[in-house]
Design an enzyme around this catalytic site. Structure first.
Site, short mmCIF file in Angstrom:
data_model
loop_
_atom_site.label_atom_id
_atom_site.label_comp_id
_atom_site.label_asym_id
_atom_site.label_seq_id
_atom_site.Cartn_x
_atom_site.Cartn_y
_atom_site.Cartn_z
CB SER A 241 32.92 49.23 42.61
OG SER A 241 34.07 48.79 41.92
CE LYS A 242 27.11 49.93 37.19
NZ LYS A 242 26.30 48.86 37.74
NE ARG A 243 37.55 49.37 40.73
CZ ARG A 243 38.11 48.61 41.65
NH1 ARG A 243 38.96 47.68 41.31
NH2 ARG A 243 37.84 48.79 42.93
CG HIS A 244 35.10 44.16 42.53
ND1 HIS A 244 34.76 45.27 43.26
CD2 HIS A 244 36.40 43.93 42.77
CE1 HIS A 244 35.83 45.69 43.91
NE2 HIS A 244 36.83 44.91 43.62
N GLY A 245 32.31 43.31 38.96
CA GLY A 245 31.24 42.54 38.32
C GLY A 245 29.92 43.22 38.61
#
Ligand code: GLU
Length: 466
Positions: A241-245
């Site tokens: 998800s966006k949390r990872h990049g």
């Protein structure tokens, strides 16, 4: 001769193009193209509330950037709704589907009761076997007659055989009361009509496969080969998800990752060929097979992506790389390079492409080519141009005016000059980098001098010295 392979990617245009969609597209592309088969694109735009033109355009751009060419025109699923409805009506006519007149309230009451009794809440419509004479006028849906006993086995090429008890399947709706087909019907009809032989997609669709198989069976159509691939996880083992990049394909394009490196990395994400990490498209096309797709989710490894991209940049022919760089600069609205800059790039390319993991890094190294006189040093470079350093640069200029412009001669000259000043060349390097590139991190001073040539080098040093 076995049937020619036909694969497809069937994205829903509801946002940007996800990196997982790109990976699925790549797997389908590799599988088909590696076997002389066809690779098709279908835009699953039946959800009118969520589908947008922009999202469809982003998918086409993403595919084009990744070099995943598809055969024929992109198919719009929505445009084919009349055909989907036709299939539902055929099943109705053949007694494999039925009109269900139950109201929402009746269905809700059924579920409530089933829940209270601890039974399956799958709706069992009383209309399944009702004779047509008993049908009222009025709104109805068309439901498929799902098998009520036995098992359905999805022979999945990645997951192995997956057995579903048919009691768990409900008489799913094919056509809503307004006559519109449901997504599940559309997928099957489209895949059949498009001649799709292999359905390679995310394993979030595995449960759908059993329900979709009911339609194939009812229509007497041959099943495609199924391969449900595990989703992509982040480095921490949670769904990417966006949390990872970045999760959008175009974000990677904008960050300057080369498409060839991206393809290489995405192919490795869940598929392997021995210990091979770096490979070309031709190798991937030759090697790719469903059997080597892993059963457990692959974890996105940003370092590995960068590393592979760096290797692809280093191995790209100079002329092709320059072409890719121009295309990259164009997406951020940069003007094409002048003929003079192109020849400087050509001269510098062997050095520029070493150790650049992205086009952004390569262009950063090429700042000494892109910058125009008078060079504006950034803050760090400016601090290397103090009054003492400027004095030294001024003294150096006449030596350069008479120099022979070869690497060895320039090395001898600058080392000798540094010694004469009671210092080492290292001390001269920072002001020279600042003068030539306006930066503190640049290619080697000699590389820059050789590319720029004597006149431009001396002019920049003079600019900085005054
Ligand atoms: N439209 C679905 C998705 O974007 C894919 C359906 C399929 O591949 O069968 O997840």
């Amino acid at each position: 001769m076995s049937k020619p392979v036909v694969t497809r990617i069937a994205p829903s245009p509801t946002g940007f193009m996800h990196i997982g969609t790109a990976r699925t597209a790549l797997f389908n592309w590799l599988y088909a193209r590696g076997r002389g088969g066809k690779f098709l694109l279908r835009i699953e735009d039946t959800d009118r509330a969520r589908s947008t033109e922009d999202a469809s355009a982003a998918i086409l751009r993403g595919m084009a950037w990744l070099g995943l060419d598809f055969d024929g025109e992109a198919v719009s699923q929505f445009a084919r709704s009349a055909r989907h409805a036709e299939v539902a009506h055929q099943l109705l006519a053949e007694g494999k589907a039925y009109k269900c007149f139950a109201s929402q309230d009746e269905i809700a009451a059924f579920r409530e009761e089933a829940r209270a009794a601890g039974k399956s809440t799958h709706y069992r419509s009383p209309w399944r076997d009702a004779p047509p004479e008993s049908h009222p006028e009025g709104p109805h849906v068309i439901r498929i007659k799902a098998p009520r006993s036995g098992t359905t086995v999805i022979c999945d090429e990645v997951q192995g055989p997956v057995t579903i008890q048919n009691e768990q399947l409900d008489d799913m709706i094919l056509l809503r009361s307004d006559g519109t087909p449901v997504y599940m019907l559309a997928v099957v009809v489209d895949d059949h009509d498009m001649g799709v032989t292999h359905v390679i997609r995310g394993d979030d669709h595995l449960n759908n496969a059993a329900r979709q198989m009911m339609i194939y069976e009812a229509m007497g159509w041959p099943l495609p080969v199924y391969a449900h691939i595990p989703l992509i996880y982040g480095p921490d083992g949670k769904k990417l998800s966006k949390r990872h990049g970045a999760t959008g394909v175009e974000e990677y394009q904008q960050m300057g990752y080369p498409a060839a490196g991206m393809r290489n990395y995405l192919a490795r994400l869940g598929w392997s060929h021995g210990d091979d990490e770096f490979f070309t498209d031709d190798q991937a096309l030759e090697w790719f097979d469903i059997g080597a797709i892993g059963k457990s989710p692959a974890r996105f490894d940003f370092k590995k992506l960068e590393n592979l991209c760096g290797q692809h940049i280093a191995q790209t022919e100079d002329a092709a790389l320059l072409h890719d760089l121009e295309a990259f600069r164009a997406i951020s609205g940069e003007q094409p390079l002048s003929a003079a800059k192109i020849s400087l790039f050509q001269a510098a390319m062997p050095q520029l492409k070493e150790r650049a993991k992205t086009y952004v890094e390569l262009i950063e190294k090429a700042e000494f080519i892109l910058a125009e006189r008078p060079i504006q040093p950034d803050e760090k470079a400016a601090s290397a141009l103090d009054i003492v350093s400027r004095g030294i640069l001024k003294e150096l200029t006449p030596h350069l005016q008479n120099a022979s412009w070869s690497r060895t001669d320039l090395e001898t000259l600058l080392n000798g000059f540094a010694e004469q000043k009671g210092t080492k060349f290292g001390k001269l390097a920072a002001p020279l980098r600042a003068a030539l590139a306006g930066r503190s991190a640049t290619p080697s001073v000699f590389d820059m001098m050789l590319v720029l040539g004597p006149d431009e080098t001396i002019a920049r040093i003079q600019d900085a010295a005054t």
